[in-house]
Design a protein around this motif. Sequence first.
Motif, PDB file in Angstrom:
ATOM      1  N   ILE A  71      50.091 120.753   7.718  1.00 33.54           N
ATOM      2  CA  ILE A  71      49.773 119.331   7.611  1.00 33.54           C
ATOM      3  C   ILE A  71      50.473 118.750   6.376  1.00 33.54           C
ATOM      4  CG2 ILE A  71      47.687 119.719   6.256  1.00 33.54           C
ATOM      5  CD1 ILE A  71      46.361 117.462   7.895  1.00 33.54           C
ATOM      6  N   ILE A  72      50.763 117.470   6.446  1.00 34.75           N
ATOM      7  CA  ILE A  72      51.306 116.751   5.294  1.00 34.75           C
ATOM      8  C   ILE A  72      50.124 116.251   4.480  1.00 34.75           C
ATOM      9  CG2 ILE A  72      52.613 114.723   4.552  1.00 34.75           C
ATOM     10  CD1 ILE A  72      54.224 115.004   7.162  1.00 34.75           C
ATOM     11  N   LEU A  73      50.101 116.602   3.202  1.00 37.30           N
ATOM     12  CA  LEU A  73      49.008 116.209   2.309  1.00 37.30           C
ATOM     13  C   LEU A  73      49.562 115.636   1.015  1.00 37.30           C
ATOM     14  CD1 LEU A  73      46.756 119.354   2.835  1.00 37.30           C
ATOM     15  CD2 LEU A  73      46.326 117.058   3.704  1.00 37.30           C
ATOM     16  N   GLU A  74      48.684 114.992   0.259  1.00 40.09           N
ATOM     17  CA  GLU A  74      49.104 114.313  -0.971  1.00 40.09           C
ATOM     18  C   GLU A  74      49.567 115.267  -2.064  1.00 40.09           C
ATOM     19  OE1 GLU A  74      45.356 112.792  -1.021  1.00 40.09           O
ATOM     20  OE2 GLU A  74      45.813 111.116   0.299  1.00 40.09           O
ATOM     21  N   GLY A  75      49.003 116.477  -2.122  1.00 37.90           N
ATOM     22  CA  GLY A  75      49.393 117.412  -3.165  1.00 37.90           C
ATOM     23  C   GLY A  75      48.617 118.711  -3.045  1.00 37.90           C
ATOM     24  N   ILE A  76      48.882 119.620  -3.975  1.00 34.32           N
ATOM     25  CA  ILE A  76      48.272 120.946  -3.943  1.00 34.32           C
ATOM     26  C   ILE A  76      46.757 120.887  -4.120  1.00 34.32           C
ATOM     27  CG2 ILE A  76      48.715 121.377  -6.383  1.00 34.32           C
ATOM     28  CD1 ILE A  76      48.624 123.937  -3.485  1.00 34.32           C
ATOM     29  N   GLU A  77      46.252 119.894  -4.843  1.00 35.79           N
ATOM     30  CA  GLU A  77      44.802 119.774  -5.028  1.00 35.79           C
ATOM     31  C   GLU A  77      44.112 119.574  -3.675  1.00 35.79           C
ATOM     32  OE1 GLU A  77      46.957 117.612  -6.592  1.00 35.79           O
ATOM     33  OE2 GLU A  77      47.073 118.692  -8.498  1.00 35.79           O
ATOM     34  N   VAL A  78      44.661 118.693  -2.861  1.00 34.80           N
ATOM     35  CA  VAL A  78      44.090 118.422  -1.536  1.00 34.80           C
ATOM     36  C   VAL A  78      44.298 119.635  -0.634  1.00 34.80           C
ATOM     37  CG1 VAL A  78      44.160 116.912   0.482  1.00 34.80           C
ATOM     38  CG2 VAL A  78      44.459 115.952  -1.803  1.00 34.80           C
ATOM     39  N   MET A  92      55.374 112.814   0.731  1.00 35.99           N
ATOM     40  CA  MET A  92      54.269 113.740   0.576  1.00 35.99           C
ATOM     41  C   MET A  92      54.687 115.114   1.104  1.00 35.99           C
ATOM     42  SD  MET A  92      50.709 111.717   1.217  1.00 35.99           S
ATOM     43  CE  MET A  92      51.086 110.822   2.699  1.00 35.99           C
ATOM     44  N   PRO A  93      54.208 116.171   0.454  1.00 33.55           N
ATOM     45  CA  PRO A  93      54.618 117.526   0.845  1.00 33.55           C
ATOM     46  C   PRO A  93      53.894 118.051   2.081  1.00 33.55           C
ATOM     47  CG  PRO A  93      53.344 117.558  -1.198  1.00 33.55           C
ATOM     48  CD  PRO A  93      53.496 116.132  -0.804  1.00 33.55           C
ATOM     49  N   TYR A  94      54.552 118.992   2.746  1.00 34.31           N
ATOM     50  CA  TYR A  94      54.018 119.657   3.925  1.00 34.31           C
ATOM     51  C   TYR A  94      53.506 121.032   3.508  1.00 34.31           C
ATOM     52  CZ  TYR A  94      53.823 121.722   8.576  1.00 34.31           C
ATOM     53  OH  TYR A  94      53.409 122.328   9.725  1.00 34.31           O
ATOM     54  N   TYR A  95      52.289 121.380   3.945  1.00 36.59           N
ATOM     55  CA  TYR A  95      51.695 122.673   3.619  1.00 36.59           C
ATOM     56  C   TYR A  95      51.322 123.390   4.909  1.00 36.59           C
ATOM     57  CZ  TYR A  95      51.255 120.785  -1.064  1.00 36.59           C
ATOM     58  OH  TYR A  95      51.525 120.240  -2.289  1.00 36.59           O
ATOM     59  N   SER A  96      51.508 124.722   4.903  1.00 37.76           N
ATOM     60  CA  SER A  96      51.104 125.566   6.023  1.00 37.76           C
ATOM     61  C   SER A  96      49.928 126.424   5.571  1.00 37.76           C
ATOM     62  CB  SER A  96      52.250 126.480   6.449  1.00 37.76           C
ATOM     63  OG  SER A  96      53.319 125.714   6.943  1.00 37.76           O
ATOM     64  N   PHE A  97      49.053 126.731   6.523  1.00 39.85           N
ATOM     65  CA  PHE A  97      47.859 127.524   6.240  1.00 39.85           C
ATOM     66  C   PHE A  97      47.889 128.771   7.109  1.00 39.85           C
ATOM     67  CE2 PHE A  97      47.043 123.193   5.217  1.00 39.85           C
ATOM     68  CZ  PHE A  97      46.273 123.225   4.068  1.00 39.85           C
ATOM     69  N   ASP A  98      47.632 129.931   6.498  1.00 39.34           N
ATOM     70  CA  ASP A  98      47.630 131.203   7.205  1.00 39.34           C
ATOM     71  C   ASP A  98      46.336 131.957   6.928  1.00 39.34           C
ATOM     72  OD1 ASP A  98      50.370 131.041   8.119  1.00 39.34           O
ATOM     73  OD2 ASP A  98      50.976 131.515   6.078  1.00 39.34           O
ATOM     74  N   LEU A  99      45.841 132.653   7.939  1.00 42.56           N
ATOM     75  CA  LEU A  99      44.755 133.600   7.757  1.00 42.56           C
ATOM     76  C   LEU A  99      45.404 134.927   7.394  1.00 42.56           C
ATOM     77  CD1 LEU A  99      41.842 134.629   7.962  1.00 42.56           C
ATOM     78  CD2 LEU A  99      42.231 134.913  10.429  1.00 42.56           C
ATOM     79  N   VAL A 100      45.029 135.489   6.265  1.00 41.68           N
ATOM     80  CA  VAL A 100      45.581 136.758   5.801  1.00 41.68           C
ATOM     81  C   VAL A 100      44.598 137.867   6.153  1.00 41.68           C
ATOM     82  CG1 VAL A 100      46.425 138.051   3.811  1.00 41.68           C
ATOM     83  CG2 VAL A 100      46.707 135.562   3.886  1.00 41.68           C
ATOM     84  N   VAL A 101      45.064 138.801   6.991  1.00 43.22           N
ATOM     85  CA  VAL A 101      44.265 139.958   7.385  1.00 43.22           C
ATOM     86  C   VAL A 101      45.100 141.183   7.063  1.00 43.22           C
ATOM     87  CG1 VAL A 101      43.070 141.138   9.269  1.00 43.22           C
ATOM     88  CG2 VAL A 101      43.184 138.627   9.235  1.00 43.22           C
ATOM     89  N   GLY A 102      44.787 141.839   5.973  1.00 43.08           N
ATOM     90  CA  GLY A 102      45.598 142.965   5.519  1.00 43.08           C
ATOM     91  C   GLY A 102      46.988 142.474   5.129  1.00 43.08           C
ATOM     92  N   GLU A 103      47.996 143.002   5.787  1.00 38.56           N
ATOM     93  CA  GLU A 103      49.384 142.597   5.537  1.00 38.56           C
ATOM     94  C   GLU A 103      49.867 141.569   6.557  1.00 38.56           C
ATOM     95  OE1 GLU A 103      51.310 143.625   2.909  1.00 38.56           O
ATOM     96  OE2 GLU A 103      49.477 144.581   2.206  1.00 38.56           O
ATOM     97  N   GLU A 104      48.985 141.156   7.454  1.00 36.61           N
ATOM     98  CA  GLU A 104      49.350 140.239   8.531  1.00 36.61           C
ATOM     99  C   GLU A 104      48.961 138.801   8.187  1.00 36.61           C
ATOM    100  OE1 GLU A 104      48.454 139.865  13.321  1.00 36.61           O
ATOM    101  OE2 GLU A 104      47.628 141.530  12.189  1.00 36.61           O
ATOM    102  N   PHE A 105      49.835 137.866   8.525  1.00 43.26           N
ATOM    103  CA  PHE A 105      49.597 136.436   8.306  1.00 43.26           C
ATOM    104  C   PHE A 105      49.517 135.749   9.662  1.00 43.26           C
ATOM    105  CE2 PHE A 105      52.186 137.856   4.656  1.00 43.26           C
ATOM    106  CZ  PHE A 105      51.241 137.669   3.653  1.00 43.26           C
TER     107      PHE A 105
END
Length: 76
Positions: free
Chosen positions: A20-27, A1-14
């Motif tokens: 987390i490891i999730l089943e796919g892009i849909e999840v 299963m793939p690993y995905y990272s989540f970022d808060l985007v504020v202007g040009e800053e991440f």
Amino acid sequence: MPYYSFDLVVGEEFKNQGGIILEGIEVASDRADQLACELSQVKPELQQKGCAVRVTDRDHNEVYRTPLDPVPAWQR
């Protein structure tokens, strides 16, 4: 299963919100939508500023992005 990272985007800053490891892009996209909704409620000062939550894959490629500002029902 793939690993995905989540970022808060504020202007040009991440700002890293974790990963987390999730089943796919849909999840992963569902999780990003939930995170955007939660951040919008917890940090209302981020609304109306073009902030978003983005999802990246293991290679740091952006695979999804959702705005913190709720999309009006008439635009869906």
